[in-house]
Write an enzyme that holds these catalytic residues in place. Structure first.
Site, PDB file in Angstrom:
ATOM      1  N   PHE A 111      10.994  79.120  58.377  1.00 17.59           N
ATOM      2  CA  PHE A 111       9.963  78.926  59.410  1.00 17.59           C
ATOM      3  C   PHE A 111       8.715  78.275  58.819  1.00 17.59           C
ATOM      4  O   PHE A 111       7.913  77.690  59.541  1.00 17.59           O
ATOM      5  CB  PHE A 111       9.632  80.261  60.082  1.00 17.59           C
ATOM      6  N   LYS A 112       8.576  78.332  57.488  1.00 21.51           N
ATOM      7  CA  LYS A 112       7.417  77.719  56.841  1.00 21.51           C
ATOM      8  C   LYS A 112       7.373  76.202  57.055  1.00 21.51           C
ATOM      9  O   LYS A 112       6.325  75.581  56.900  1.00 21.51           O
ATOM     10  CB  LYS A 112       7.425  78.026  55.340  1.00 21.51           C
ATOM     11  N   ASP A 113       8.524  75.606  57.395  1.00 21.96           N
ATOM     12  CA  ASP A 113       8.539  74.161  57.672  1.00 21.96           C
ATOM     13  C   ASP A 113       7.612  73.795  58.823  1.00 21.96           C
ATOM     14  O   ASP A 113       7.090  72.672  58.876  1.00 21.96           O
ATOM     15  CB  ASP A 113       9.956  73.692  58.028  1.00 21.96           C
ATOM     16  N   LEU A 116       4.406  73.512  56.896  1.00 21.76           N
ATOM     17  CA  LEU A 116       4.403  72.751  55.649  1.00 21.76           C
ATOM     18  C   LEU A 116       4.969  71.347  55.773  1.00 21.76           C
ATOM     19  O   LEU A 116       4.951  70.584  54.804  1.00 21.76           O
ATOM     20  CB  LEU A 116       5.143  73.537  54.560  1.00 21.76           C
ATOM     21  N   THR A 146       8.196  79.753  51.192  1.00 24.80           N
ATOM     22  CA  THR A 146       7.082  78.811  51.111  1.00 24.80           C
ATOM     23  C   THR A 146       7.301  77.773  50.026  1.00 24.80           C
ATOM     24  O   THR A 146       6.977  76.595  50.196  1.00 24.80           O
ATOM     25  CB  THR A 146       5.755  79.563  50.866  1.00 24.80           C
TER      26      THR A 146
END
Length: 361
Positions: A111-113, A116, A146
């Protein structure tokens, strides 16, 4: 809109400057000096838009020094070009009693995409806007997700380099392989003896070392962060709370003005804090449920008012939640108290004793 430190050093920056800096000079986190407000017409207007268009609308409320064209360009480069395997980017899977917001469709399946892929574009644009000549070195502490997402996002981005620090035995085998096999001319990965909190504390110590930073500056290097302590990492996450509400509205599951609740798995407190910002902006939120695992320092804090990291650290199958120092909680404390001196005192106590007490109220 200006950005100020949660610890009150009177430092004021534009959003571009705050995104480049990452962390305030006094070790505090940047927060907007006022929270934008939206009405139901704004929210209803999102139902007809793509995710990219929704993102541009919401981001425009906070990144007031960026032009509409700059924001649109950043969003298109982040979420377009086939980087996400679903055209909706963050599709909402609507079921009978609960809906699931799918945030795993990006290039690294984390989900960090969502943040980021966008942060490098915001930073690159900020460097051009401010005329920054230094090379920007991104330092990242990761509990798994991350790291790969940041490496992928910053891979070969002009005028940047990135170093990711991960706990040697604190990430999954897949996450480690994702990181150490990362391609790119400007990336580096380092294992740390200890857990995520050790890695994160180390990165914060580097940022706070003024003598070291001065030497780097002489060499033409400035430090920044891709962790959610960076405002440019946090602000993209506000978007998908609005997007989820718009999708429920579009599907006829709710009516305009109905309140909905969000349950958020929580580690560093950035994801659920983005939901809090959405609520404060005017999104009809009934409750934000902070979901913890056995590393339940946040559960205890929200129940008792005492934050105490002096406890056993557990390694679980959810390493991104295996955190005892939830950095973004500092931003919530600032917004709830509007008292930077008090926040600074609590953070000093956390650093020196491992705990602080905000009182039962």
């Amino acid at each position: 809109m200006n950005y100020i430190s949660t610890r009150g050093n009177n430092q004021k920056m534009t959003s571009a400057q705050a995104i480049i800096a990452g962390l305030a000079d006094d070790g505090g986190l940047f927060v907007p000096d006022e929270l934008p407000q939206v009405d139901m017409e704004f929210i209803k207007g999102l139902t007809k838009l793509s995710y990219q268009e929704r993102a541009a609308r919401v981001l425009g409320c906070f990144l007031t020094d960026y032009t509409d064209e700059e924001i649109k360009g950043c969003v298109e480069r982040a979420y377009g070009g086939g980087k996400f395997d679903d055209a909706a980017v963050a599709p909402l899977n609507i079921m009978e009693d609960v809906s699931v917001l799918e945030l795993w469709h990006g290039p690294t399946s984390a989900f960090k995409d969502m943040a980021l892929q966008l942060l490098p574009q915001l930073l690159s644009t900020a460097l051009k806007k401010t005329g920054e000549k230094n090379q920007v070195l991104i330092l990242v502490a990761t509990s798994g997700d991350t790291g790969k997402a940041a490496l992928e996002g910053f891979r070969d981005v002009e005028q940047t380099k990135i170093i990711v620090f991960y706990p040697e035995n604190g990430v999954s085998r897949i996450q480690k392989l994702q990181m150490v096999t990362q391609q790119g001319e400007n990336v580096a990965v380092t294992a740390v003896k200890g857990n995520f909190d050790d890695a994160q504390s180390g990165v914060k110590a580097i940022f706070s070392d003024r003598e070291f930073n001065a030497k780097l500056n002489e060499a033409g290097v400035s430090l920044s962060s891709a962790n959610s302590i960076n405002w440019g990492r946090l602000v993209p996450q506000i978007v998908y709370y609005f997007s989820a509400y718009a999708d429920l509205l579009k599907a006829g599951v709710i009516r305009a003005g109905d309140e909905i609740s969000f349950t958020v798995p929580t580690g560093n407190f950035g994801d659920i804090l983005a939901g809090y910002y959405a609520l404060r902006m005017g999104l009809p939120v009934k409750k934000l449920i902070c979901a913890s695992n056995t590393n339940n320092v946040l559960t205890d804090f929200l129940t008792t008012g005492v934050y105490d990291r002096n406890r056993d650290f557990f390694k679980t199958i959810s390493p991104s939640m295996d955190i005892l120092i939830s950095s973004n909680l500092e931003r919530l404390l600032y917004h709830v108290t509007n008292d930077a001196a008090q926040v600074a005192e609590w953070m000093k106590s956390l650093a020196e004793t491992g705990r602080y007490d905000v009182g039962a109220d």
